[in-house]
Enzyme design. Structure first.
Site, PDB file in Angstrom:
ATOM      1  N   SER A 263       0.844  -1.186   0.000  1.00 39.47           N
ATOM      2  CA  SER A 263       0.000   0.000   0.000  1.00 39.47           C
ATOM      3  C   SER A 263       0.887   1.247   0.000  1.00 39.47           C
ATOM      4  O   SER A 263       1.744   1.396  -0.875  1.00 39.47           O
ATOM      5  CB  SER A 263      -0.941  -0.046   1.208  1.00 39.47           C
ATOM      6  N   ASP A 326      -8.819  -4.752  -6.000  1.00 35.40           N
ATOM      7  CA  ASP A 326      -8.368  -3.792  -5.005  1.00 35.40           C
ATOM      8  C   ASP A 326      -8.436  -2.377  -5.563  1.00 35.40           C
ATOM      9  O   ASP A 326      -7.984  -2.106  -6.676  1.00 35.40           O
ATOM     10  CB  ASP A 326      -6.935  -4.141  -4.585  1.00 35.40           C
ATOM     11  N   HIS A 416      -7.718  -5.630   0.077  1.00 32.43           N
ATOM     12  CA  HIS A 416      -6.435  -4.949   0.211  1.00 32.43           C
ATOM     13  C   HIS A 416      -5.496  -5.618   1.221  1.00 32.43           C
ATOM     14  O   HIS A 416      -4.325  -5.266   1.293  1.00 32.43           O
ATOM     15  CB  HIS A 416      -6.701  -3.496   0.635  1.00 32.43           C
TER      16      HIS A 416
END
Length: 503
Positions: A263, A326, A416
């Site tokens: 991320s 995602d 995620h």
């Protein structure tokens, strides 16, 4: 009942000699042998998947696995050794989450409760062959003009065990970056305007190279008045200086530099790889160039087309692992977004929400405002080579019913989760559209319980044996001083007497 299952599962995992499987011993617990055996038999059949052990010798092909040929011929089907390496680096990436205090109400700065010497063993990776040499701290401004918060955001480790060095064929330097955990980090994430990056010495990059101001701020901002744990400089400066020190220390050896992150951490890993290459830290005094590779999981876009071209020119290799469902890898908006069903869904919901939501200091309001700005054509592009995985193919994962629900923050995280990503990498056949149509089959021996470590995504019947969000730090992150007092780790630091255990 969960207590017995948890204790016994830890015993089981201690006895399975595979990296990537949690192996933390239970503390002060005594379980009758008959209970151990009964529970072990159940867990063996329900929470372990795969059939290939991850530790094999890759000394003859490590350069290929690090992307010297941009992983040509390794992604379809997904090469077994590359699969193992992605999982290995993914587990190191997850250390940055497991070691970050979950008690967000504590005063900042938020540090790591474990010393460098004990970090890996405390999070279930006791025999990696790597030594942690440096901690990294991000100085965060958010919407303010001054730094408001300082957080532990990663670590640097180097391979030191002779057997591991022989197995992987070189001395590997890992720079691991954490994803978003605090509100201030979220604020930085949503600053989509682009700026020109600079070198550690202040030299500007090529005038055409631009990156996200928010990601660059998290990476490069520094406020001397907010110094913690003896750090003197930004996360970028400390990362590059430590890599430079290690390169000098082991000059003459075969080496690699591997930047990893999930991320936000994926964006920071990309920037870190760029900075190391741009400042030529990967070049030894003898003239040898050390390969730089970034393995990123669910990374957002970081910069413009010129930035991507500059990475290629510098020789940085990036393997970008992306789940098709995602949302995070789709932002900031740029290439590919026109045909993304996820973005179409978000556009519709944002348009509806913007009619009724007042723009104020509320984080959701700020997000919607920034998202509307980002819907304009922006010069953002992905970098590197993509390995795509599909969340819907795994029978082991709970399947969310919708792409996005702007009223429920947790909906953003369902596709995620990092351990879900690693699970998908373990079972995917390859990265092409045709590959993703093939049956999902876990390959490397890996514990399904890891999926629920920080989520509740493990589907029944497997999930019945594993509590949701079961990972907990000992003593809520507090550590005991030699005088017997329980304190949060940042209390250990005195700027005049920095503690080397937390530097």
């Amino acid at each position: 009942m969960f207590a017995w299952i948890y204790a016994s599962s830890l015993i089981l995992l201690c006895e399975v000699p595979y990296v990537g499987i949690l192996r933390q011993k239970p503390r002060n617990q005594s379980v009758p042998l008959n209970v151990k055996l009964a529970t072990l038999a159940t867990l063996t059949s329900t929470t372990l998947t795969g059939y290939e052990p991850p530790k094999v010798n890759i000394a003859t092909k490590w350069r290929e696995l690090q992307g010297t040929n941009n992983w040509a011929g390794l992604l379809s089907p997904l090469d077994l050794d590359l699969r193992r390496e992605i999982l290995r680096y993914g587990d190191y990436t997850h250390v940055t989450y497991d070691a970050f205090p979950l008690e967000k109400k504590f005063v900042y700065p938020s540090g790591c409760p474990y010393t460098k010497a004990e970090l890996l063993s405390q999070v279930g990776l006791p025999e990696t062959g790597y030594e942690v040499t440096r901690y990294l701290y991000a100085h965060l401004r958010g919407l303010s003009s001054a730094v408001q918060e300082v957080n532990w955001i990663g670590f640097i480790a180097v391979a030191v065990d002779p057997n591991e060095i022989k197995r992987i064929g070189r001395r590997d330097i890992i720079v691991a970056w954490r994803g978003t955990q605090t509100d201030m980090e979220w604020q930085n994430n949503f600053l989509f305007d682009q700026i020109q990056p600079t070198s550690i010495n202040g030299k500007p990059a090529s005038k055409d190279v631009k990156v996200s101001s928010g990601f660059w701020g998290t990476f490069a901002d520094f406020d001397a008045s907010k110094s913690v744990f003896g750090t003197k400089g930004s996360a970028a400066k400390n990362a590059t200086q430590e890599v430079k020190r290690l390169v000098g220390k082991y000059a003459g050896e075969e080496m690699s530099i591997t930047c990893i992150g999930h991320s936000l951490g994926g964006a920071l890993a990309t920037l870190c790889a760029y900075q190391i290459a741009e400042d030529e830290i990967h070049k030894t005094p003898s003239g040898t160039t050390i390969p730089i590779t970034a393995f990123t999981f669910a990374s957002p876009r970081v910069g413009n087309i010129a930035f991507g071209q500059r990475l290629t020119t510098l020789g940085v290799r990036v393997l970008r692992i992306k789940c098709n469902q995602d949302l995070v890898p789709c932002f900031p908006l740029g290439d590919e977004y026109e045909s993304s069903p996820i973005i179409d869904d978000v556009k519709k919901k944002v348009a509806e929400k913007a009619k009724t939501t007042e723009i104020n200091n509320d984080l959701l309001g700020f997000f919607i405002h920034q998202l509307n700005q980002a819907l304009l054509p922006d010069d953002y592009t992905h970098v590197g080579t993509t390995l795509a995985v599909d969340f819907t193919k795994s029978p082991y994962l709970k399947q969310p019913g919708k792409y996005v629900d702007l009223n429920r923050a947790e909906s953003f995280h369902k596709y995620h989760n990092l351990h879900a990503y690693l699970h998908l990498v373990n079972g995917t056949f390859g990265s092409t559209a045709d590959d993703l149509k093939k049956p999902f089959k876990p390959v490397v021996v890996r514990d399904l319980a890891l999926i629920n470590k920080r989520s509740g995504m493990l589907a029944d019947p497997y999930g019945k044996h594993v509590p949701e969000k079961w990972w907990r730090q000992s003593n809520a992150g507090l550590v005991q001083t030699k005088e017997g007092f329980w304190v949060y780790p940042w209390n250990f630091d005195d700027p005049k007497l920095p503690n080397p255990d937390y530097d």
